[in-house]
Design an enzyme around this catalytic site. Structure first.
Site, PDB file in Angstrom:
ATOM      1  N   CYS A  98       0.863  -1.186   0.000  1.00  0.00           N
ATOM      2  CA  CYS A  98       0.000   0.000   0.000  1.00  0.00           C
ATOM      3  C   CYS A  98       0.899   1.235   0.000  1.00  0.00           C
ATOM      4  CB  CYS A  98      -0.898  -0.012   1.237  1.00  0.00           C
ATOM      5  SG  CYS A  98      -1.767   1.543   1.482  1.00  0.00           S
ATOM      6  N   CYS A 102      -3.457   7.319  -2.195  1.00  0.00           N
ATOM      7  CA  CYS A 102      -4.768   7.349  -2.867  1.00  0.00           C
ATOM      8  C   CYS A 102      -5.917   7.625  -1.910  1.00  0.00           C
ATOM      9  CB  CYS A 102      -5.035   6.054  -3.603  1.00  0.00           C
ATOM     10  SG  CYS A 102      -3.701   4.896  -3.532  1.00  0.00           S
ATOM     11  N   GLU A 255       0.057   1.902   8.747  1.00  0.00           N
ATOM     12  CA  GLU A 255      -1.219   2.352   9.313  1.00  0.00           C
ATOM     13  C   GLU A 255      -0.928   2.919  10.697  1.00  0.00           C
ATOM     14  OE1 GLU A 255      -4.002   1.935   7.473  1.00  0.00           O
ATOM     15  OE2 GLU A 255      -2.967   0.753   5.941  1.00  0.00           O
ATOM     16  N   HIS A 290     -12.945   5.133  -3.246  1.00  0.00           N
ATOM     17  CA  HIS A 290     -11.796   4.350  -2.770  1.00  0.00           C
ATOM     18  C   HIS A 290     -11.931   2.870  -3.152  1.00  0.00           C
ATOM     19  CE1 HIS A 290      -8.036   4.319  -0.798  1.00  0.00           C
ATOM     20  NE2 HIS A 290      -8.409   3.581   0.223  1.00  0.00           N
ATOM     21  N   TYR A 294      -9.042   0.353  -5.229  1.00  0.00           N
ATOM     22  CA  TYR A 294      -8.514  -0.978  -4.880  1.00  0.00           C
ATOM     23  C   TYR A 294      -8.358  -1.858  -6.128  1.00  0.00           C
ATOM     24  CZ  TYR A 294      -8.625  -0.609   0.218  1.00  0.00           C
ATOM     25  OH  TYR A 294      -8.356  -0.265   1.520  1.00  0.00           O
ATOM     26  N   CYS A 297      -4.614  -0.673  -7.176  1.00  0.00           N
ATOM     27  CA  CYS A 297      -3.435  -1.017  -6.358  1.00  0.00           C
ATOM     28  C   CYS A 297      -3.314  -2.511  -6.116  1.00  0.00           C
ATOM     29  CB  CYS A 297      -3.470  -0.253  -5.037  1.00  0.00           C
ATOM     30  SG  CYS A 297      -4.707  -0.805  -3.846  1.00  0.00           S
ATOM     31  N   GLU A 445      -6.351  -5.834   4.476  1.00  0.00           N
ATOM     32  CA  GLU A 445      -6.886  -4.554   4.011  1.00  0.00           C
ATOM     33  C   GLU A 445      -7.846  -4.754   2.846  1.00  0.00           C
ATOM     34  OE1 GLU A 445      -4.229  -1.690   2.241  1.00  0.00           O
ATOM     35  OE2 GLU A 445      -5.249  -0.057   3.245  1.00  0.00           O
TER      36      GLU A 445
END
Ligand code: SF4
Ligand code: FE
Length: 483
Positions: A98, A102, A255, A290, A294, A297, A445
């Site tokens: 990640c 974004c 995170e 979002h 995904y 990515c 995630e």
């Protein structure tokens, strides 16, 4: 031209002065700490690419006309969203993790659209304020982190019903020139690598939860803001300083828990204050934008995993086996299906009243629901082809040991001409993505990021035209109505 170089970005992060803790210790420089360094490098890659692949990684600001990083762009049409999805796949291929930027991009796009809608209903001035904030971001090429998920306490209770009112971030009091807020945001992707924090409500709200309907931005180093870095499986391998054993040598996701302990927010940085009917709409729009991301990515990470799996099959002499070819074809099929739904939701993007373009929400949710599943199947197939050595392989120290190194090298060798260390590097990369630090982003995630699977099921049910489908079915079998 408002573009920072990778080095300028890393310097800005070193100088930021935000309050970050990792494993109980205050960290002064995020890029220079071995645990947090790979995360900073992943974010930095978005700057490097803007410099070296500007066609894909930059855009023209609709506000200033300047060339800006695409991660700071407001999508103007479906083509912009398609480019975003392709850009994110490229970033996934380059980092296999990640790369964090974004979430802020999708948040900025969502707040842009919703502030316009709030102003239309309440005669407020949020949209112009937000445009000023956006220009500030674009002109300096800085990163805003999307801060949405609250700690939520007892989930059977609404925000105002919690025993501890801080379980959802809320306004504590109005003061001269702004408001004081308190609460925390969890799982904040790239928070420690961001210059600004863009805070939004986490759920639909009712009148009694009005104090929780707050959206704003503050600099990461604001007094009262504290970051606590999240642990990841195998994160301490980064401390071992034995590069071949790490898996992903350069990059990682990150995170953090972000605490807002009586933080002052100036009026010109407030983008929603009490307009609770818009909280749910903001959440839905951000989630949809979002969820499509995904399909960029995670597909890029899937490409890396497919590549590593094909290479390890070759090293182990199984690449010509029909079942291995079949499994690789299945991995590719699943991966491209994810990309296909993301591109479809982008291609069917629609203009919002603000003039920006938002994804097709139904297809965005279908894309994300598949993402809660397919990376797991792709990982299962990768582990199947890689074999048990993935988790029984001795360490690099054993391979290099004067007494036992010879044994390890001899019995860890596959195809002639390929060394045991080459085999180890590939296996460690597959391990990283499917079990290690990379799995945080690629697997867990994929389930919970941008909303858990049930949230997508609810949206799919709400958005799908089942009544229209029913009437097609009824007319084809000669029925007017059912009852
Ligand atoms: Fe970007 Fe993907 Fe990370 Fe979200 S999960 S911030 S879309 S890389
Ligand atoms: Fe995410």
């Amino acid at each position: 031209m408002p573009l920072m170089s990778k080095e300028e970005y890393l310097t800005s992060l070193r100088q930021l002065g935000h309050r970050v803790f990792i494993q109980g210790r205050r960290v002064e420089s995020i890029p220079d700490n071995p645990i947090s360094g790979p995360g900073a490098m992943a974010m930095a890659e978005t700057y490097y690419q803007a410099e070296h692949a500007p066609d894909l990684f930059t855009a023209r600001s609709h506000l200033t006309g300047e060339t800006i990083n695409r991660f700071a762009h407001i999508q103007q049409n479906p083509e912009d969203i398609i480019k975003k999805v392709i850009m994110l796949r490229e970033m996934g291929r380059r980092t296999a993790c990640c790369f964090q930027r974004c979430a802020g991009m999708d948040a900025v796009n969502s707040v842009y659209a919703i502030t316009y809608d709030i102003d239309a209903q309440y005669d407020t001035k949020y949209h112009e304020r937000f445009k000023d904030f956006l220009k500030y971001i674009q002109n300096r090429d800085i990163v805003p982190a999307a801060c949405m998920t609250d700690s939520k306490g007892d989930r059977s209770l609404p925000p105002s019903g919690q025993a501890d009112k801080d379980q959802y971030l809320h306004m504590v009091e109005e003061v001269k020139g702004g408001v004081i807020v308190r609460g925390a945001k969890l799982h904040i992707t790239g928070g420690v690598n961001s210059h600004e924090l863009l805070v939004m409500p986490t759920r639909a709200l009712r009148a009694e939860d009005q104090d929780y309907a707050i959206a704003f931005a503050v600099p990461a180093e604001t007094k009262g803001v504290t970051f606590v870095y999240g642990r990841q499986p195998s994160d301490t391998r980064r401390l071992e300083n034995r590069r071949p054993d790490v898996g992903n040598l350069y990059f990682g996701g990150c995170e953090a828990l972000v605490v807002f302990d009586d933080v002052f927010v100036p009026e010109d940085r407030i983008f929603m204050k009490g307009e609770y009917p818009f909280a749910g709409r903001l959440v839905e729009l951000f989630a949809a934008n979002h969820r499509t991301s995904y399909g960029g990515c995670k597909v890029g990470v899937g490409d890396v995993l497919i590549g590593a799996t094909a290479a390890i099959a070759e090293v182990q002499g199984t690449d010509q086996a029909s079942h291995v070819k079949d499994k690789l074809a299945e991995m590719i099929h699943l991966n491209e299906t994810l990309h296909g739904t993301a591109l479809a939701s982008a291609a069917r993007g629609r203009r919002t009243p603000s003039g920006s373009c938002a994804v097709d929400q139904l297809l965005a949710n279908v894309c994300k629901l598949n993402i809660t599943r397919f990376p797991f199947e792709i990982s299962r197939l990768a582990q199947d082809i890689a074999g048990g050595l993935l988790v029984t392989l001795p360490s690099i120290e054993d391979q290099e040991h004067p007494e036992i190194g010879g044994y390890v090298k001899k019995y860890m060798t596959g195809k002639a001409g390929v060394s045991s260390e080459q085999r180890m590097r590939l296996l460690r990369l597959i391990e990283n993505i499917t079990l290690g630090t990379g799995a945080v982003s690629y697997l867990t995630e994929s389930i919970h990021g941008a909303g858990s699977p049930q949230a997508q099921k609810i949206m799919i049910t709400r958005l799908a035209d089942v009544a229209g489908a029913k009437s097609c079915a009824l007319s084809l079998c000669g029925l007017q109505t059912l009852v």
